[in-house]
Design an enzyme around this catalytic site. Structure first.
Site, PDB file in Angstrom:
ATOM      1  N   HIS A 171      -5.062  23.482  -7.799  1.00  0.00           N
ATOM      2  CA  HIS A 171      -4.764  22.405  -7.573  1.00  0.00           C
ATOM      3  C   HIS A 171      -6.223  21.364  -8.274  1.00  0.00           C
ATOM      4  O   HIS A 171      -6.737  20.355  -8.426  1.00  0.00           O
ATOM      5  CB  HIS A 171      -6.822  23.763  -7.736  1.00  0.00           C
ATOM      6  CG  HIS A 171      -6.537  24.538  -6.597  1.00  0.00           C
ATOM      7  ND1 HIS A 171      -5.413  25.765  -6.758  1.00  0.00           N
ATOM      8  CD2 HIS A 171      -7.530  25.041  -5.074  1.00  0.00           C
ATOM      9  CE1 HIS A 171      -6.411  26.198  -5.396  1.00  0.00           C
ATOM     10  NE2 HIS A 171      -7.014  26.190  -4.529  1.00  0.00           N
ATOM     11  N   TYR A 216       8.735  25.889  -0.392  1.00  0.00           N
ATOM     12  CA  TYR A 216       9.720  26.865  -0.167  1.00  0.00           C
ATOM     13  C   TYR A 216      10.810  25.518   0.529  1.00  0.00           C
ATOM     14  O   TYR A 216      11.156  25.919   3.100  1.00  0.00           O
ATOM     15  CB  TYR A 216      10.036  27.786   0.473  1.00  0.00           C
ATOM     16  CG  TYR A 216       9.423  28.738  -0.269  1.00  0.00           C
ATOM     17  CD1 TYR A 216      10.221  29.543  -1.634  1.00  0.00           C
ATOM     18  CD2 TYR A 216       7.709  29.106  -0.688  1.00  0.00           C
ATOM     19  CE1 TYR A 216       9.755  30.763  -2.385  1.00  0.00           C
ATOM     20  CE2 TYR A 216       7.226  29.870  -2.057  1.00  0.00           C
ATOM     21  CZ  TYR A 216       8.691  30.255  -2.721  1.00  0.00           C
ATOM     22  OH  TYR A 216       7.782  30.665  -3.580  1.00  0.00           O
ATOM     23  N   CYS A 245      14.496  34.524  -3.423  1.00  0.00           N
ATOM     24  CA  CYS A 245      14.293  33.957  -3.667  1.00  0.00           C
ATOM     25  C   CYS A 245      14.580  32.737  -3.662  1.00  0.00           C
ATOM     26  O   CYS A 245      16.058  32.935  -4.152  1.00  0.00           O
ATOM     27  CB  CYS A 245      13.395  34.279  -4.598  1.00  0.00           C
ATOM     28  SG  CYS A 245      12.032  33.215  -5.119  1.00  0.00           S
ATOM     29  N   HIS A 251     -10.098  26.257   3.939  1.00  0.00           N
ATOM     30  CA  HIS A 251      -9.674  26.577   2.597  1.00  0.00           C
ATOM     31  C   HIS A 251      -8.145  27.165   2.207  1.00  0.00           C
ATOM     32  O   HIS A 251      -8.684  28.475   3.772  1.00  0.00           O
ATOM     33  CB  HIS A 251     -10.214  27.128   1.155  1.00  0.00           C
ATOM     34  CG  HIS A 251      -9.832  27.734   0.234  1.00  0.00           C
ATOM     35  ND1 HIS A 251      -9.690  28.712  -0.322  1.00  0.00           N
ATOM     36  CD2 HIS A 251      -9.827  26.891  -1.130  1.00  0.00           C
ATOM     37  CE1 HIS A 251      -8.937  29.533  -1.417  1.00  0.00           C
ATOM     38  NE2 HIS A 251      -8.681  27.108  -1.259  1.00  0.00           N
ATOM     39  N   ARG A 260       8.344  38.818  -7.743  1.00  0.00           N
ATOM     40  CA  ARG A 260       7.647  37.620  -7.054  1.00  0.00           C
ATOM     41  C   ARG A 260       6.241  37.666  -6.553  1.00  0.00           C
ATOM     42  O   ARG A 260       5.550  38.110  -5.599  1.00  0.00           O
ATOM     43  CB  ARG A 260       9.082  37.103  -6.013  1.00  0.00           C
ATOM     44  CG  ARG A 260       8.382  35.404  -5.902  1.00  0.00           C
ATOM     45  CD  ARG A 260       8.041  34.615  -7.137  1.00  0.00           C
ATOM     46  NE  ARG A 260       7.710  33.351  -6.977  1.00  0.00           N
ATOM     47  CZ  ARG A 260       6.113  32.551  -7.215  1.00  0.00           C
ATOM     48  NH1 ARG A 260       5.838  33.419  -7.752  1.00  0.00           N
ATOM     49  NH2 ARG A 260       6.201  31.183  -7.699  1.00  0.00           N
TER      50      ARG A 260
END
Ligand code: MTE
Length: 732
Positions: free
Chosen positions: A172, A451, A300, A148, A250
């Site tokens: 998910h 990203y 960001c 996972h 963030r």
């Protein structure tokens, strides 16, 4: 402390042999890491298929669905007897299995056992065989944990329904994830625990965000759980270093809890390419290595996304304004020192072959240009940077434990975070607990998917694999404050001097020399006096109507800002802003220009025509729309800023050319429209109570909250909604 165990060797060997598969699978189907010989099918095999042994059950015992993981050749022949045998064996070994035939109303697959919820709960995170449920099905996720991508975070759901967590981590909610989960099905929830809709009662999960820290109320919150927030414009760059409590936040998940008293014991493990693992406590890092300070921006990749949305089209992700960026002084140890101490051997670029006559390279040395440093945080977030950046003696990559002279706050990574100056902040992993030096990038979705940026032609389904991960950031700038007309004349601009014409503030920033300002823009500022009558309303704005603008500029890779251009007429004519000299504020700049450059500008606006109706009352909403005659010629003007760095990189003119569906790297010229208005009982009427005023967005008078308003509006309209309600799915 060094450990070298067969397990680590095995990990290393697995990595060597399994790398290609793991990488490909992680990119294309992130959760599907099963041995290659095993056949994976989304469809259930026929009931009479023979079962392969379930690894967690005694030899020969198998839950029926495990058969789906068998090679195709296994899936022929057999019979109902085999299924029944498997069922009875499973029931025997698992007390949770309901020892009775499914109810006649229960028309679900009779070959699979039924489990009571009370027994499912026993398979919680402490169990060696954790289970989860989804809808009415039961899954044994023991084998899934290692594969996972979010690591054992999945264990939070063990013993209960995974659904509430999928509501938090909406990534998910995709067919391929369901397909993967399907492989682990071992049975159904007993009909006695199901409601009339065939589902168990909605699960209430313990709120994983319950221990998150309390935040400063001034932050503009985009999502509360996980917390994503930016400082309001008026606070963002008021000081060179953003105060810790206002630094943008963030998070992708909750804030891990590390007891303050035990922070020194916080463990960082470092895995070298040969599988060797070294471990350091925070105390080791603080006491055995030299500490360094570096002043650096974190930004960001989604900063100014809202701007791209407004000007180029819908984007997915948090609708950040200009505040997904902040600047701080970080204190920590150099990553390069720790890697060297851990024993990482790096090939000497000057003698690339083992036979070189100078310093011969050896087999165990790695090529810094081909390797990566993967970081993992305590809550399972992960990302990586090129090893070359980590080792660059001028790269200033820190493992930080201090921020602006204080202990690293919890929201910003306490007790330890990576700080990668000049790179997108997504690589500055918080709550750092693990480093792996590997010949591949981190396999996390935050490295392989989120990203990245794309061509404007790529639309809603870009090719994630083809695009490279964002590392160094491009040049950008933004306007964070606007003052117009009387706001300037009356000394409301915090950084403009008053009567004494000082040149420095207590924190070292320069104050504009007012004599120079009045000479430049042709007006004489009045002393601070709020009782002065407003400028009366003429048919046009005056020729010397002053405007003061402030903001920040920043470029990645340590490239310094060399120029900031400002336009007061939408980009037709340009002037240059004054770059604030913040050197006194930055005694530890590091080796390159990692901090932002603040800038200031004072100028005179072009003459604009005012709406003809000067009697309308702007406090009356109904009338205000009448006052706002959008068709009036030259009624508004647009302030624009763009910056240039020392490589002569500059910002693109608009967002259309750099549009990408993720709204990443929104670096186009930043524009703020300002409009003149006449207020009620206006100065033109001669009563001295109203007069000429200016608006930026919906904000009248001094100050500028346009972005904040639009950010809020953007959130309401599409940002978080577009992402399933919490901004988590592929947001950044
Ligand atoms: N590290 C961890 N462990 N978890 C995260 O969610 N977010 C990343 C990065 N590091 C994140 C993380 C992103 S996308 C950004 S922009 C920065 O942290 C934000 O850092 P800040 O919250 O200190 O401003």
């Amino acid at each position: 402390m060094a450990t070298r165990t067969p397990k680590h060797l095995a990990t290393s060997i697995l990595r060597q042999f399994g790398r290609r598969d793991a990488t490909e699978l992680a990119i294309c189907r992130p959760y599907r890491l099963r041995p290659r010989h095993i056949h994976i099918s989304a469809r259930r095999p026929s009931n009479d298929a023979p079962r392969v042994p379930h690894p967690k059950l005694p030899t020969g015992r198998a839950p029926p669905y495990q058969a789906r993981a068998a090679p195709l050749s296994f899936l022929v022949g057999g019979g109902v007897a085999a299924s029944l045998l498997a069922y009875s064996q499973l029931a025997e070994d698992n007390p949770g299995v309901v020892d009775r035939a499914p109810a006649s109303t229960d028309d679900r697959d009779p070959s699979l056992p039924r489990f009571r919820l009370a027994d499912i709960r026993k398979h919680d995170a402490s169990s060696s065989q954790p289970w989860v449920t989804f809808e009415d099905k039961v899954y044994d996720i023991t084998d899934w944990i290692a594969a996972h991508p979010g690591g054992d975070v999945i264990l939070r759901a063990a013993g209960a329904s995974i659904e509430p967590y999928w509501n938090i981590f909406t990534i998910h909610k995709a067919p391929h994830v369901r397909e993967i989960l399907q492989q682990y099905q071992i049975g159904f929830i007993d009909a006695a625990d199901l409601g009339p809709d065939g589902l168990p009662a909605a699960e209430t999960v313990e709120d994983p965000f319950v221990n998150d820290p309390i935040r400063d109320p001034r932050l503009i919150t985009h999502t509360a759980k996980p917390r994503n927030a930016e400082p309001p414009n008026e606070e963002l760059d008021r000081t060179f270093k953003t105060p810790n409590e206002l630094f943008y936040v963030r998070h992708h998940m909750w804030v891990p809890v590390v007891e303050e008293a035990k922070a020194g014991e916080h463990l960082l493990s470092i895995e070298l390419p040969d599988g060797e693992i070294k471990q350091y406590t925070l105390e080791d890092l603080k006491t055995k290595f030299p500490t360094h300070k570096v002043t650096a921006v974190l930004q960001c990749s989604g900063n100014r996304r809202n701007d791209m949305t407004r000007h180029a089209g819908k984007t997915n992700g948090l609708q950040w304004g200009v505040g997904a960026i902040s600047n701080a002084e970080w204190e920590g140890v150099r990553l390069s020192d720790i890697l060297a101490d851990a024993g990482l051997k790096v090939r000497d670029a000057a003698s690339p072959t083992p036979n070189s006559s100078q310093i011969p390279n050896t087999e165990d040395q790695v090529d810094a240009n081909a390797f990566h440093v993967q970081f993992t945080g305590l809550e399972a977030y992960g990302a990586s940077i090129p090893l070359a950046k980590a080792l660059d003696p001028r790269g200033d990559v820190l493992l930080a434990f201090g921020m602006n002279g204080e202990t690293l706050p919890r929201d910003h990574g306490f007790p330890l975070r990576a700080v990668v100056p000049g790179h997108v902040a997504a690589r500055s992993v918080k709550w750092l607990s693990k480093i792996v030096v590997s010949d591949e990038e981190s396999t996390s979705q935050w490295q392989r998917r989120d990203y990245k940026s794309f061509g404007p032609n790529e639309g809603a389904n870009p090719n994630w694999d083809r695009a490279v991960s964002i590392q160094e950031m491009p040049v950008t700038s933004a306007i964070t404050g606007v003052w117009v007309g009387d706001c300037v004349r009356r000394g409301r601009v915090p950084w403009m001097g008053t009567s004494d014409n000082s040149t420095t503030t207590p924190n070292g920033s320069r104050i504009l020399d007012m004599a120079a300002v009045s000479k430049k823009v042709g007006f004489t500022p009045k002393p601070t006096d709020t009782n002065l009558p407003a400028t009366p309303c003429p048919p046009t704005t005056p020729a010397d109507e002053p405007v003061a603008v402030q903001g920040y500029a920043y470029s990645g890779g340590g490239r310094a800002i060399t120029r900031v251009d400002v336009s007061l007429d939408g980009g037709k004519t340009w002037d240059q802003a004054e770059l604030v000299n913040d050197r006194a504020e930055s005694p530890h700049p590091g080796n390159k220009a990692w901090a932002w450059t603040r800038w200031r500008y004072v100028g005179a606006l072009p003459i604009l025509t005012l709406p003809t109706d000067t009697t309308c009352d702007t406090t009356n909403t109904a009338e205000r729309s009448g006052c706002h005659d959008r068709k009036a010629p030259k009624q508004c003007t647009t302030l624009v800023v763009k910056a240039t760095d020392d490589a002569y990189n500059t910002q693109p003119e608009n967002h259309r050319g750099i549009y990408n569906v993720r709204g990443n790297l929104a670096t186009a010229w930043h524009r703020v429209k300002i409009c003149p208005r006449c207020t009620g009982g206006g100065g033109a009427a001669g009563d001295g109570k109203g007069g000429l005023t200016w608006s930026t967005g919906e904000t009248f008078g001094c100050g500028f909250r346009k972005e904040a308003e639009e950010v809020r509006e953007g959130m309401r309209r599409q940002g978080v909604v577009a992402n399933g309600g919490n901004g988590n799915e592929g947001s950044n």
